[in-house]
Design an enzyme around this catalytic site. Structure first.
Site, PDB file in Angstrom:
ATOM      1  N   SER A 112     -10.354   5.285  -4.453  1.00 19.96           N
ATOM      2  CA  SER A 112     -11.312   6.377  -4.573  1.00 19.96           C
ATOM      3  C   SER A 112     -10.903   7.440  -5.586  1.00 19.96           C
ATOM      4  O   SER A 112     -11.733   7.904  -6.371  1.00 19.96           O
ATOM      5  CB  SER A 112     -11.538   7.008  -3.199  1.00 19.96           C
ATOM      6  OG  SER A 112     -10.318   7.486  -2.654  1.00 19.96           O
ATOM      7  N   GLU A 131       7.553  -6.404   1.172  1.00 15.07           N
ATOM      8  CA  GLU A 131       6.313  -6.351   1.964  1.00 15.07           C
ATOM      9  C   GLU A 131       5.426  -7.575   1.688  1.00 15.07           C
ATOM     10  O   GLU A 131       4.845  -8.146   2.608  1.00 15.07           O
ATOM     11  CB  GLU A 131       5.526  -5.075   1.638  1.00 15.07           C
ATOM     12  CG  GLU A 131       6.140  -3.796   2.190  1.00 15.07           C
ATOM     13  CD  GLU A 131       5.895  -3.621   3.687  1.00 15.07           C
ATOM     14  OE1 GLU A 131       5.270  -4.493   4.322  1.00 15.07           O
ATOM     15  OE2 GLU A 131       6.340  -2.587   4.228  1.00 15.07           O
ATOM     16  N   LYS A 134       0.856  -1.182   0.000  1.00 16.48           N
ATOM     17  CA  LYS A 134       0.000   0.000   0.000  1.00 16.48           C
ATOM     18  C   LYS A 134       0.890   1.229   0.000  1.00 16.48           C
ATOM     19  O   LYS A 134       1.670   1.457   0.926  1.00 16.48           O
ATOM     20  CB  LYS A 134      -0.895  -0.008   1.248  1.00 16.48           C
ATOM     21  CG  LYS A 134      -1.755   1.228   1.369  1.00 16.48           C
ATOM     22  CD  LYS A 134      -2.745   1.097   2.501  1.00 16.48           C
ATOM     23  CE  LYS A 134      -3.512   2.387   2.701  1.00 16.48           C
ATOM     24  NZ  LYS A 134      -4.457   2.287   3.814  1.00 16.48           N
ATOM     25  N   LYS A 165      -2.228  -1.571  -3.810  1.00 18.65           N
ATOM     26  CA  LYS A 165      -3.103  -0.400  -3.725  1.00 18.65           C
ATOM     27  C   LYS A 165      -2.272   0.856  -3.745  1.00 18.65           C
ATOM     28  O   LYS A 165      -1.297   0.909  -2.996  1.00 18.65           O
ATOM     29  CB  LYS A 165      -3.886  -0.506  -2.411  1.00 18.65           C
ATOM     30  CG  LYS A 165      -4.714   0.684  -2.063  1.00 18.65           C
ATOM     31  CD  LYS A 165      -5.300   0.517  -0.689  1.00 18.65           C
ATOM     32  CE  LYS A 165      -5.999   1.812  -0.354  1.00 18.65           C
ATOM     33  NZ  LYS A 165      -6.215   1.983   1.036  1.00 18.65           N
ATOM     34  N   ARG A 219     -10.707   9.654   2.151  1.00 15.28           N
ATOM     35  CA  ARG A 219     -10.531  10.271   3.481  1.00 15.28           C
ATOM     36  C   ARG A 219     -11.671  11.229   3.789  1.00 15.28           C
ATOM     37  O   ARG A 219     -12.063  11.373   4.938  1.00 15.28           O
ATOM     38  CB  ARG A 219      -9.164  10.943   3.569  1.00 15.28           C
ATOM     39  CG  ARG A 219      -8.065   9.892   3.557  1.00 15.28           C
ATOM     40  CD  ARG A 219      -6.678  10.484   3.660  1.00 15.28           C
ATOM     41  NE  ARG A 219      -5.675   9.456   3.409  1.00 15.28           N
ATOM     42  CZ  ARG A 219      -4.371   9.691   3.265  1.00 15.28           C
ATOM     43  NH1 ARG A 219      -3.918  10.926   3.357  1.00 15.28           N
ATOM     44  NH2 ARG A 219      -3.542   8.693   3.037  1.00 15.28           N
TER      45      ARG A 219
HETATM   46  C1  PBG Z   1      -7.423   3.204   5.768  1.00 12.87           C
HETATM   47  C2  PBG Z   1      -7.703   3.063   4.326  1.00 12.87           C
HETATM   48  C3  PBG Z   1      -7.554   4.008   3.299  1.00 12.87           C
HETATM   49  C4  PBG Z   1      -8.040   3.424   2.143  1.00 12.87           C
HETATM   50  C5  PBG Z   1      -8.439   2.135   2.472  1.00 12.87           C
HETATM   51  N1  PBG Z   1      -8.203   1.926   3.817  1.00 12.87           N
HETATM   52  C6  PBG Z   1      -7.089   5.408   3.348  1.00 12.87           C
HETATM   53  C7  PBG Z   1      -5.721   5.724   3.758  1.00 12.87           C
HETATM   54  O1  PBG Z   1      -4.880   4.849   3.994  1.00 12.87           O
HETATM   55  O2  PBG Z   1      -5.451   6.904   3.907  1.00 12.87           O
HETATM   56  C8  PBG Z   1      -8.146   4.074   0.792  1.00 12.87           C
HETATM   57  C9  PBG Z   1      -9.206   3.523  -0.112  1.00 12.87           C
HETATM   58  C10 PBG Z   1      -9.586   4.413  -1.248  1.00 12.87           C
HETATM   59  O3  PBG Z   1      -8.974   5.486  -1.487  1.00 12.87           O
HETATM   60  O4  PBG Z   1     -10.534   4.063  -1.933  1.00 12.87           O
HETATM   61  N2  PBG Z   1      -6.115   3.000   6.166  1.00 12.87           N
HETATM   62 ZN    ZN Z   2      -5.651   3.753   8.257  1.00 16.67          ZN
END
Ligand code: PBG
Ligand code: ZN
Length: 332
Positions: A282, A241, A203, A256, A213
Site C-alpha cells: 500500500s 524463513e 514479511k 513483502k 492499516r
Molecule cells: C495483515 C496484512 C498487512 C498487509 C497485508 N496483510 C498489514 C500488516 O501486516 O500490518 C499489508 C499490505 C499492504 O500494505 O498493502 N497482517
Molecule cells: Zn496481521
C-alpha cells in the site's frame, strides 16, 4: 570477447535499442496479466462501497460492488484476487474469532466469486487475525507479548473457513512461527489437501503498510509488530524463513514489501524452487499516487518501471494495487 575493445564502430549495444519493435524483441523481462493479483478489501455488507483516503482508486467493497469490480477486472485480464476482510469493531475480540466465521465477509465473498467465476478466477485469501482482534495484533496477546503457539489453531480455523468457502489458496500473513505447518495440518485433516498455501514467508516490519492499516482498520492499538515481522536489516533471515515455510508445506512464497527489497526477492528466488510472489504494498502504491497527483512523476512510466523491476529481480507473481489501471491503460 570484444576483439577491438576501444573501437565503438563494431560492437554497438545501441543497435538493439533502435526501434520499439526491436526493443520488444530482445526484452529480457515481460509482464502479462496472468501473473498479476489484485487485492480487495471486503466489507461485511451487501452494497456498501467506501473510498480509502491513502489508496486513491481503491475502495472497500461489500459483496455486490466487489462482484462488479472483479467482473470488470476479469474483462481486463485479471485472473487472480487477494481478499482482505473488514468487520466492525463490535465483532472484534481478543482472539479474532470473527475471522473464522463462515458468515464473515471473506468467506461470503469467496463463495460468491466461486459461483460467478467457477475455476476461471484464482481466489486467494489473507489469513491473519489483526483485522479481527480488538487489540489489532496478528496473534493472541499474553500481556504485552504475542502468544505464538496458542494463536495457531485460530489462524488454522480461519484458513479452513476460507477453504470451505472455496478458496484456491490461503495466504497467512501473521509471521508467527509454525503457522504454515499448522494450516497445512488443519486443511488436510478437514479434507482440503488441495487448497494451497501462499505464505507471506518473508514479511518485514515495514512503514510501507501504513495506508493498508487505515484501509483494513487493522493498526495495533498498542505496540508494534517488530516482535513477529522481520527486521529490515536482514537478508539471511529471509532465507531461513523461506526455507522453514517450504519445509512446512508452503506451495508459494512471498516477499513483502517489494521495491525496497529487490535484493531479497533475488536471493529467495535463487534459494527456492517454489513460485515467488512480490507484494507491491500500500505505501509503495500511495507514494506513486501522491507524486503523480502533483504532476511530479509520470505515473504510467513509473508503474511500468517498478513492476518490471520486480519481475527482473525474480518475482513470478506480482500482487499490486496498480494491476487494474496498468492493464486498462496498457502501461505494461
Ligand atoms: C495483515 C496484512 C498487512 C498487509 C497485508 N496483510 C498489514 C500488516 O501486516 O500490518 C499489508 C499490505 C499492504 O500494505 O498493502 N497482517
Ligand atoms: Zn496481521
Amino acid at each position: 570477447m570484444n576483439p577491438l575493445p576501444h573501437d565503438p564502430g563494431r560492437v554497438r549495444p545501441r543497435r538493439l535499442r533502435t526501434t520499439k519493435a526491436l526493443r520488444a524483441l530482445v526484452a529480457e523481462t515481460r509482464l502479462c496479466a496472468s501473473q498479476l493479483v489484485m487485492p480487495h478489501f471486503v466489507l461485511d455488507s451487501r452494497s456498501a462501497r467506501e473510498p480509502i483516503g491513502a489508496l486513491p482508486g481503491i475502495e472497500r467493497c461489500g459483496i455486490e460492488p466487489l462482484l462488479q469490480t472483479v467482473d470488470a477486472d476479469f474483462a481486463l485480464g485479471i485472473r487472480s484476487v487477494l481478499l482482505f476482510g473488514i468487520v466492525d469493531d463490535a465483532h472484534k475480540d481478543a482472539h479474532g474469532k470473527a475471522g473464522a466465521s463462515a458468515h464473515g465477509p471473506v468467506a461470503r465473498a469467496v463463495s460468491e466469486l466461486r459461483k460467478r467465476f467457477g475455476d476461471e478466477l484464482v481466489v486467494i485469501t489473507d489469513v491473519c487475525l489483526c483485522a479481527y482482534t480488538d487489540h489489532g495484533h496478528c496473534g493472541f496477546l499474553d500481556g504485552e507479548r504475542i502468544a505464538n503457539d496458542p494463536s495457531l489453531a485460530q489462524l488454522a480455523a480461519m484458513a479452513v473457513a476460507h477453504a470451505e468457502a472455496g478458496a484456491d489458496m490461503v495466504a497467512p500473513s501473521d509471521m508467527l512461527d509454525g503457522r504454515v505447518g499448522a494450516l497445512r495440518d488443519a486443511l488436510d485433516a478437514r479434507g482440503f489437501s488441495e487448497t494451497g498455501i501462499l505464505s507471506y514467508a518473508v514479511k518485514y516490519a515495514s512503514a510501507y503498510y501504513g495506508p493498508f492499516r487505515e484501509a483494513a482498520h487493522s493498526a495495533p492499538a498498542r505496540g508494534d509488530r517488530q516482535s513477529y515481522q522481520m527486521d529490515a536489516r536482514n537478508l539471511r533471515e529471509a532465507l531461513k524463513e523461506a526455507r522453514l515455510d517450504a519445509e512446512q508445506g508452503a506451495d508459494m512464497l512471498m516477499v513483502k514489501p517489494a521495491l525496497a527489497y529487490l535484493d531479497v526477492i533475488r536471493a529467495v528466488k535463487q534459494a527456492t524452487d517454489l513460485p515467488l510472489a512480490a507484494y507491491n504494498v500500500s505505501g509503495e502504491y500511495a507514494m506513486v499516487k501522491a507524486a503523480a497527483e502533483r504532476g511530479w512523476i509520470d505515473e504510467p512510466r513509473i508503474v511500468r518501471e517498478n513492476l518490471h523491476a520486480l519481475a527482473r529481480a525474480g518475482a513470478d507473481v506480482l500482487i499490486t494495487y496498480h494491476a487494474r489501471e496498468a492493464l486498462r491503460g496498457g502501461w505494461l
